[in-house]
Design an enzyme around this catalytic site. Sequence first.
Site, PDB file in Angstrom:
ATOM      1  N   ARG A   1       0.862  -1.182   0.000  1.00 28.63           N
ATOM      2  CA  ARG A   1       0.000   0.000   0.000  1.00 28.63           C
ATOM      3  C   ARG A   1       0.898   1.232   0.000  1.00 28.63           C
ATOM      4  O   ARG A   1       1.622   1.475   0.962  1.00 28.63           O
ATOM      5  CB  ARG A   1      -0.910  -0.013   1.234  1.00 28.63           C
ATOM      6  CG  ARG A   1      -1.777   1.212   1.380  1.00 28.63           C
ATOM      7  CD  ARG A   1      -2.743   1.084   2.576  1.00 28.63           C
ATOM      8  NE  ARG A   1      -3.568   2.284   2.700  1.00 28.63           N
ATOM      9  CZ  ARG A   1      -3.320   3.271   3.568  1.00 28.63           C
ATOM     10  NH1 ARG A   1      -2.297   3.218   4.396  1.00 28.63           N
ATOM     11  NH2 ARG A   1      -4.102   4.331   3.595  1.00 28.63           N
TER      12      ARG A   1
ATOM     13  N   HIS B   1      -2.550  11.055   0.224  1.00 30.54           N
ATOM     14  CA  HIS B   1      -2.096  10.864   1.604  1.00 30.54           C
ATOM     15  C   HIS B   1      -1.412  12.177   2.026  1.00 30.54           C
ATOM     16  O   HIS B   1      -0.216  12.209   2.300  1.00 30.54           O
ATOM     17  CB  HIS B   1      -1.172   9.644   1.688  1.00 30.54           C
ATOM     18  CG  HIS B   1      -0.953   9.106   3.074  1.00 30.54           C
ATOM     19  ND1 HIS B   1      -1.087   7.775   3.392  1.00 30.54           N
ATOM     20  CD2 HIS B   1      -0.594   9.713   4.229  1.00 30.54           C
ATOM     21  CE1 HIS B   1      -0.808   7.586   4.681  1.00 30.54           C
ATOM     22  NE2 HIS B   1      -0.501   8.749   5.211  1.00 30.54           N
TER      23      HIS B   1
ATOM     24  N   GLU C   1      -7.209   8.933   5.632  1.00 32.87           N
ATOM     25  CA  GLU C   1      -7.449   9.668   6.869  1.00 32.87           C
ATOM     26  C   GLU C   1      -7.799  11.143   6.661  1.00 32.87           C
ATOM     27  O   GLU C   1      -7.061  12.032   7.089  1.00 32.87           O
ATOM     28  CB  GLU C   1      -6.222   9.580   7.785  1.00 32.87           C
ATOM     29  CG  GLU C   1      -5.857   8.166   8.176  1.00 32.87           C
ATOM     30  CD  GLU C   1      -4.794   8.121   9.276  1.00 32.87           C
ATOM     31  OE1 GLU C   1      -4.221   9.165   9.607  1.00 32.87           O
ATOM     32  OE2 GLU C   1      -4.545   7.028   9.802  1.00 32.87           O
TER      33      GLU C   1
ATOM     34  N   ASN D   1      -7.699   2.416   9.705  1.00 36.28           N
ATOM     35  CA  ASN D   1      -6.410   2.650  10.362  1.00 36.28           C
ATOM     36  C   ASN D   1      -6.662   2.755  11.858  1.00 36.28           C
ATOM     37  O   ASN D   1      -7.468   3.574  12.303  1.00 36.28           O
ATOM     38  CB  ASN D   1      -5.757   3.946   9.869  1.00 36.28           C
ATOM     39  CG  ASN D   1      -5.277   3.835   8.428  1.00 36.28           C
ATOM     40  OD1 ASN D   1      -5.420   2.803   7.793  1.00 36.28           O
ATOM     41  ND2 ASN D   1      -4.709   4.918   7.927  1.00 36.28           N
TER      42      ASN D   1
ATOM     43  N   TYR E   1      -4.712   2.860  15.660  1.00 33.51           N
ATOM     44  CA  TYR E   1      -3.476   2.936  16.449  1.00 33.51           C
ATOM     45  C   TYR E   1      -3.722   2.818  17.936  1.00 33.51           C
ATOM     46  O   TYR E   1      -2.971   2.185  18.654  1.00 33.51           O
ATOM     47  CB  TYR E   1      -2.715   4.240  16.139  1.00 33.51           C
ATOM     48  CG  TYR E   1      -2.076   4.178  14.779  1.00 33.51           C
ATOM     49  CD1 TYR E   1      -0.817   3.623  14.613  1.00 33.51           C
ATOM     50  CD2 TYR E   1      -2.758   4.615  13.645  1.00 33.51           C
ATOM     51  CE1 TYR E   1      -0.237   3.505  13.362  1.00 33.51           C
ATOM     52  CE2 TYR E   1      -2.186   4.504  12.386  1.00 33.51           C
ATOM     53  CZ  TYR E   1      -0.931   3.958  12.250  1.00 33.51           C
ATOM     54  OH  TYR E   1      -0.372   3.826  11.016  1.00 33.51           O
TER      55      TYR E   1
ATOM     56  N   GLU F   1      -3.846   0.247   8.138  1.00 34.37           N
ATOM     57  CA  GLU F   1      -2.673   0.660   8.930  1.00 34.37           C
ATOM     58  C   GLU F   1      -2.877   0.237  10.365  1.00 34.37           C
ATOM     59  O   GLU F   1      -3.966   0.383  10.934  1.00 34.37           O
ATOM     60  CB  GLU F   1      -2.475   2.186   8.946  1.00 34.37           C
ATOM     61  CG  GLU F   1      -1.875   2.757   7.703  1.00 34.37           C
ATOM     62  CD  GLU F   1      -1.691   4.271   7.785  1.00 34.37           C
ATOM     63  OE1 GLU F   1      -1.454   4.805   8.901  1.00 34.37           O
ATOM     64  OE2 GLU F   1      -1.779   4.909   6.732  1.00 34.37           O
TER      65      GLU F   1
END
Length: 494
Positions: free
Chosen positions: A82, A129, A174, A307, A309, A387
């Site tokens: 990616r 991005h 994002e 994504n 985290y 991610e």
Amino acid sequence: MNSNTTDRVQFPDGFLWGAATAAFQVEGASRSDGRKDSVWDTFARVPGAVLGGDTGEIACDQYNRYRDDVALMKSLNLDAYRFSISWARVRPDAAKGPAGVNQLGVDYYSRLVDELLANDILPWVTLFHWDHPAALEETGGWANRDAAYRFTEYALTMHEALADRVSVWTTLNEPWCSSFLSYGAGVHAPGKLSYPDALAAAHHQMLGHGLVVQELRKRQPEANLGITLNFTVADPVDPSDPQDVDAARRIDCQMNRVFTDPLLLGEYPRDLFPDLAEAGLGGVLESVIEDGDLGIISTPIDTLGVNYYHGEEVSYREYPGAVDGSAPVARTTQAPYPAAEGVKVRNRGLPMTDQNWEIQPEGLTRLLTRLHNDYTGPRNVALYVTENGCAFDDVPDASGYVDDQNRLSFYDAHLRAIKDALDAGVDVRGYFAWSLLDNYEWAWGYSKRFGIVGVDFETQQRTVKASGHWYGQVAKDNAVPALRGTLAEPAMEM
Ligand code: GBH
């Protein structure tokens, strides 16, 4: 539950294993072959904006080293890479029409795609991005509705060049970061401190997303089209305290639902408008929404990229040792949420990464389950974790090898959390480690390392870390191995 065991866990046949990067974070070559400044080039030069004054001029030099990096991916048994395309390389002046295209920039991505395909690695392309041309920002950037149309034109330039070989297209990565953090909080490029601009930027990015999905669908009906969002899992400190519940609702609304609702349900969350009005922003979002926009934004997609985290526990009350996960930059910034004044994150005592992001794999199980139930499952949209990863201050041994058992444990725990979601019937089809390489971590510069492969930024030497060797084996076996003795200890006590 798998996440509570140390057994080997097998993933479904065909589960896609990949690693991710983004153009500005790895390519370098910022002046090569006609590329011009993106907003991140200009922002990085603003004193105090990025730790250490680090820039993306060289980064991992992937522009010149992509063949070696693809060989590395091959050695790690990756199914997919990616990566993102730098708009500033392809349309450096943000000029309209065919004359605005920098063919040498386009050619780079064509070479990269060929190299991936020659190694049997699926190119998973992200069109945006965060690095739009600085020239576009001169006309207001994403705060200007025109950016959505310019983005569509740029996307079609790339589609025309690559669609004979590329079948997976992610429009945006994002948009929360490239609107709220970028135009509202001032933490990311272009470093604006305007909530009205942040709301406009978010809306215009989603509009651009919808327009691109419509155009690509016409041209390539079988393509896998999608978007990647960043999510948090916001829990109230005390679920029986209405104030804490309100704090969590606001964070969920202004990070998660502000995107998932328009994209998948065709409307903004109803609770967003009174919150904005109360914060003095009444009518601001309404003023940029034109008739028909929500229909465009909710054009059906095939994939929602997730994504993840960290989660957070929130309240209006102050607790000792509050968590701050933002980069300690020497620049005026403000909260990224336009209407969550007074909401504080409590340190609930979970293990943390070296960015003070709490390690909460169980949040990923809950997130995927919720997305599947409320949004993607009923619409036949696939989930991919696009991610997930962590920054630790690696300590290489004398030979340069990094025995990062902490990062390895992070991946182990999160993959077990995904298996829990799969076992609960959630349609998750793949996983991308963030990141393939140590790279330019935005406002943190090169100070934070996310790679499963280490990079020596003096020599550009790549060294696979323990986590990289482990992940390569996971990709090969389509399974997470049983935890051996000591590995169970570090980040596993949730
Ligand atoms: C992703 O963003 C990016 O896509 C990627 O480029 C980046 O390198 C990677 O993750 C690691 O950072 O409100 O500032 O206290 C990360 C998404 C969302 C994570 C907001 C941090 C809150 C920190 N981020 N979250 S802050």
